[in-house]
Scaffold this active site. Structure first.
Site, PDB file in Angstrom:
ATOM      1  N   ASP A 199       1.025  -1.142  -0.072  1.00 36.20           N
ATOM      2  CA  ASP A 199      -0.290   0.072   0.003  1.00 36.20           C
ATOM      3  C   ASP A 199       0.777   1.244   0.023  1.00 36.20           C
ATOM      4  O   ASP A 199       2.204   1.263   0.770  1.00 36.20           O
ATOM      5  CB  ASP A 199      -1.027   0.085   1.413  1.00 36.20           C
ATOM      6  CG  ASP A 199      -1.502   1.152   1.552  1.00 36.20           C
ATOM      7  OD1 ASP A 199      -2.378   1.598   0.728  1.00 36.20           O
ATOM      8  OD2 ASP A 199      -1.250   1.708   2.745  1.00 36.20           O
TER       9      ASP A 199
HETATM   10  P1  ADP Z   1      -3.799   4.451  -0.084  1.00 31.78           P
HETATM   11  O1  ADP Z   1      -3.959   3.216  -0.840  1.00 31.78           O
HETATM   12  O2  ADP Z   1      -2.600   4.903  -0.557  1.00 31.78           O
HETATM   13  O3  ADP Z   1      -2.976   3.966   1.218  1.00 31.78           O
HETATM   14  P2  ADP Z   1      -6.386   5.112   0.730  1.00 31.78           P
HETATM   15  O4  ADP Z   1      -6.911   4.135   0.047  1.00 31.78           O
HETATM   16  O5  ADP Z   1      -6.025   5.187   2.159  1.00 31.78           O
HETATM   17  O6  ADP Z   1      -4.679   5.295   0.082  1.00 31.78           O
HETATM   18  O7  ADP Z   1      -6.985   6.539   0.093  1.00 31.78           O
HETATM   19  C1  ADP Z   1      -7.283   6.747  -1.308  1.00 31.78           C
HETATM   20  C2  ADP Z   1      -7.241   8.434  -1.488  1.00 31.78           C
HETATM   21  O8  ADP Z   1      -8.523   8.509  -0.886  1.00 31.78           O
HETATM   22  C3  ADP Z   1      -6.241   9.264  -0.713  1.00 31.78           C
HETATM   23  O9  ADP Z   1      -5.236   9.489  -1.577  1.00 31.78           O
HETATM   24  C4  ADP Z   1      -6.995  10.397  -0.716  1.00 31.78           C
HETATM   25  O10 ADP Z   1      -7.211  11.273  -1.798  1.00 31.78           O
HETATM   26  C5  ADP Z   1      -8.572   9.838  -0.499  1.00 31.78           C
HETATM   27  N1  ADP Z   1      -8.997   9.757   1.036  1.00 31.78           N
HETATM   28  C6  ADP Z   1      -9.194   8.672   1.704  1.00 31.78           C
HETATM   29  N2  ADP Z   1      -9.621   8.979   2.764  1.00 31.78           N
HETATM   30  C7  ADP Z   1      -9.536  10.375   3.097  1.00 31.78           C
HETATM   31  C8  ADP Z   1      -9.638  11.156   4.204  1.00 31.78           C
HETATM   32  N3  ADP Z   1     -10.010  10.814   5.346  1.00 31.78           N
HETATM   33  N4  ADP Z   1      -9.371  12.528   3.815  1.00 31.78           N
HETATM   34  C9  ADP Z   1      -9.320  13.059   2.557  1.00 31.78           C
HETATM   35  N5  ADP Z   1      -8.987  12.158   1.501  1.00 31.78           N
HETATM   36  C10 ADP Z   1      -9.254  10.602   1.900  1.00 31.78           C
HETATM   37 MG    MG Z   2      -2.894   3.279   3.385  1.00 29.68          MG
END
Ligand code: ADP
Ligand code: MG
Length: 667
Positions: A363
């Site tokens: 991730d």
């Molecule tokens: P990753 O897979 O890189 O760990 P996530 O799946 O946690 O990322 O989140 C994907 C995208 O969704 C983030 O890059 C962000 O843009 C958006 N996002 C998710 N949760 C939040 C939040 N609580 N506040 C703002 N943006 C969020």
């Molecule tokens: Mg993550």
């Protein structure tokens, strides 16, 4: 294993792997939770028994040596014989006692087999041999017990960090309350230098906490009012008052202890195979021994004494102790080693198989990029102010667990922007979050979320492009009526990320894929800069599961590394799910198979090496145990082996595998 005390404890159900033959609680496979009061009564008793045993075996050894050496030197034959017998009785009575018990239960355990061999040896006039058997066995048993204690202690150290009482402040006075009786909301005083008994929020005081035992991180972290305190940490120089935020059995240290205990009960497949084999091995060798004793004298006119002697040697090696103990002792040592470095492994099976994996799916946010993100820039639109944009975003995020949310809160605090508590908070995993702010539903999240809701505004696209081009994560903020603006969040790879991936490759990993919910541009920038082989961007949590399944069908086994905040489904779908930064995250502790308690991914290559080493040690042990026993069986049948050599072959190889397995404790 000394005597009946242990023999009865090992057959308790629900405990770890134990050898029913050697009556040993093999490899410290089951470690009792101590009540935290230091040495309990039972432990003190065990210590006394051990000390007494040391004297008995020492005394027995001297008598037997004196008896054996003085034979032929003094004219009266009876005196050396009396010394031999006395020595045997002193050192051997617990063995015989346990042997008789086993025989009554119709169990072929090592005590019974030893007893039979000694009685047989005496019957055919081999007194010195019988005495040697007793003494060697008693010594070997003590050594084994001693070394198993060492691998047990490594984990008991963890338990010492769970204090049994806490100082609770009630009506301005301090009362000692058992930790198990604490309630959520109690305030607990933690004096300097003592271990933190509870999970909670610091309501007053300033100090530093050393979380080494939990995260493997030896640098203490400073803490003050408003910060979180984790049980199992050790308080530094100041006093702290902490408000309890969880029920006692959910305290971090208690969860770790119970996870470690459960882990020891998990049997890797290889161990089940070994146990199945052992179940046949003993009866077969015993039957062979019986045949060796009677068939040659009856059918081929062999000498009874010769063939009985050979049969006795076979009896002595018919116990599969070494084999049965070989896997658990290695696994427990490896688990303890990992725990010491802040890596919690939920079962030996994961550790035993981790090295086999060719694919790591990782991730991005919170895993490859640090969990400490920072807001880079604010872009208010439609007449909003920077502070107004930040205030609305922070109000929504104050209920979010996401790293991005925390970065926004930190930024608001540092700019002294006040924010309220949100109503009707909702999170959209992998996309964003929403809540009511000033009676208006406000959304914070990625572009896709706003498109999906149909509340994006074309006029903002050029701005989005511009922000994305700077390779920052772009977070949009707005209501259904109007957009407030965009927040750019710096999402830099951890400094150790590139080297960690290189080391994983060096350790044999073929393919490293980056999985992210973030936009493609940021994903590619991060992935390229640290050497990922593939980048999958714009994924929702359920898409991550699909990618993991895809990789599985292509490569066989897949390890997923995530942060536990919203990667639970993907962690579950992988063969082995590893969570980063697990200390204090219930979700991570719950869903992952392996938890890096500290917020460091550079433990991964180390863990892979530990896994490979553990596997090698297990194989080495199994080969040694089977090889030495079969070789010796041949020697026994052909009459080349003596009884004392048989004890060496049996207990010697047991000690060998124990010491060898304990090498997994090192490095
Ligand atoms: P990753 O897979 O890189 O760990 P996530 O799946 O946690 O990322 O989140 C994907 C995208 O969704 C983030 O890059 C962000 O843009 C958006 N996002 C998710 N949760 C939040 C939040 N609580 N506040 C703002 N943006 C969020
Ligand atoms: Mg993550």
């Amino acid at each position: 294993m000394t005597g009946p005390e242990k023999a009865s404890s090992c057959s308790a159900p629900g405990k770890g792997a134990s050898c029913t033959y050697c009556a040993s609680d093999s490899a410290a496979a089951s470690i009792p939770i101590s009540d935290g009061e230091g040495k309990s009564g039972a432990e003190a008793l065990k210590d006394r028994i051990k000390r007494r045993r040391l004297f008995e075996v020492g005394g027995g050894l001297m008598l037997v040596l004196a008896g054996g050496l003085s034979r032929g030197m003094i004219p009266a034959e009876v005196i050396p014989s009396i010394m031999l017998v006395m020595g045997m009785i002193i050192a051997g009575y617990p063995i015989v006692q346990a042997g008789i018990k086993a025989a009554l239960k119709l169990r072929l355990d090592i005590n019974f087999l030893m007893t039979a061999a000694v009685v047989g040896g005496l019957a055919i006039g081999e007194w010195s041999e019988a005495a040697a058997v007793v003494i060697l066995f008693a010594i070997a048993e003590m050594l084994e017990d001693f070394s198993l204690d060492r691998s047990r202690r490594a984990i008991e150290k963890l338990m010492e960090l769970a204090p049994s009482v806490a100082l609770v402040i009630r009506d301005n006075t301090e009362v000692e309350v058992p930790v198990a009786d604490l309630q959520i909301g109690d305030t607990v005083l933690i004096k300097p230098g003592v271990s933190v008994p509870v999970d909670g929020t610091i309501v007053s005081g300033r100090s530093s906490l050393n979380l080494a035992a939990i995260t493997g991180e030896s640098m203490p972290v400073s803490c003050r009012t408003g910060d979180r305190a984790l049980s199992g940490g050790i308080n530094g120089e100041g006093s702290l008052i902490v408000k309890v935020s969880k029920k006692p059995d959910e305290f971090t240290i208690n969860r770790i202890i119970s996870l470690v205990q459960k882990a020891q009960e998990e049997k890797p497949r290889i161990h089940t195979i070994v146990e199945r084999f052992a179940a046949y091995y003993t009866p077969i060798v015993v039957v062979l021994a019986a045949a060796t004793a009677v068939i040659p004298p009856i059918l081929f006119d062999g000498a009874w004494n010769t063939w009985i002697y050979r049969a006795l040697a076979m009896l002595l090696i018919s116990c599969p102790c070494a084999l049965v103990i070989s896997t658990p002792v290695t696994i427990v040592s490896a688990l303890a080693n990992a725990a010491r470095r802040g890596v919690l492994v939920k079962g030996g099976a994961f550790l035993e198989s981790l090295w086999r994996t060719a694919v790591f799916a990782m991730d991005k946010t919170g895993t490859l990029t640090g969990s400490e993100l920072s807001v880079r820039k604010l872009y208010p639109v439609n007449g909003a102010t920077s502070d107004g944009l930040l205030r609305r975003a922070a109000t929504v995020e104050s209920h979010s667990e996401h790293h991005i949310g925390r970065a926004i809160l930190d930024h608001a605090r540092s700019r002294k922007v006040e924010f309220g508590t949100p109503n009707n908070f909702a999170s959209y995993p992998g996309r964003g979050a929403s809540a009511e702010v000033d009676d208006q539903e406000v959304f914070v999240g990625k572009h896709d979320l706003f498109e999906e809701l149909g509340i994006c505004d074309e006029s903002i696209h050029p701005l989005l492009k511009e922000v994305e081009a700077s390779a920052g994560t772009t977070v949009m903020v707005g209501s259904r009526k109007k957009l407030d603006g965009v927040i750019s969040v710096a999402d830099n790879p951890r400094p150790e990320a590139a080297e960690t991936l290189q080391r994983l490759k060096d350790a044999g990993v073929e393919h490293i894929a980056l999985l992210t919910g973030d936009n493609r541009r940021v994903g590619m920038a991060v992935g390229r800069s640290i050497g990922c082989d593939a980048v999958h961007a714009g994924l929702l949590p359920e898409n991550k599961v699909e990618i993991v399944k895809d990789l599985r069908s292509k490569y066989g086994m897949v390890v997923m590394v995530g942060d536990g905040v919203n990667d639970a489904p993907a962690l579950g779908a992988a063969d082995i799910g590893i969570a980063v930064g697990g200390a204090g995250s219930d979700a991570a502790l719950e869903t992952a198979d392996i938890i890096l308690m500290g917020d460091r991914i550079d433990r991964l290559p180390w863990l892979l090496r530990l896994s490979r080493r553990t596997h090698r040690l297990i194989i080495m042990n199994i080969v040694a145990a089977i090889g030495i026993k079969t070789g010796f069986l041949a020697l026994a049948v052909t009459g080349l082996a003596t009884l004392w050599m048989a004890v060496f072959a049996d207990m010697g190889v047991t000690l060998l595998v124990v010491f060898n397995g304990m090498r997994a404790l090192r490095k």
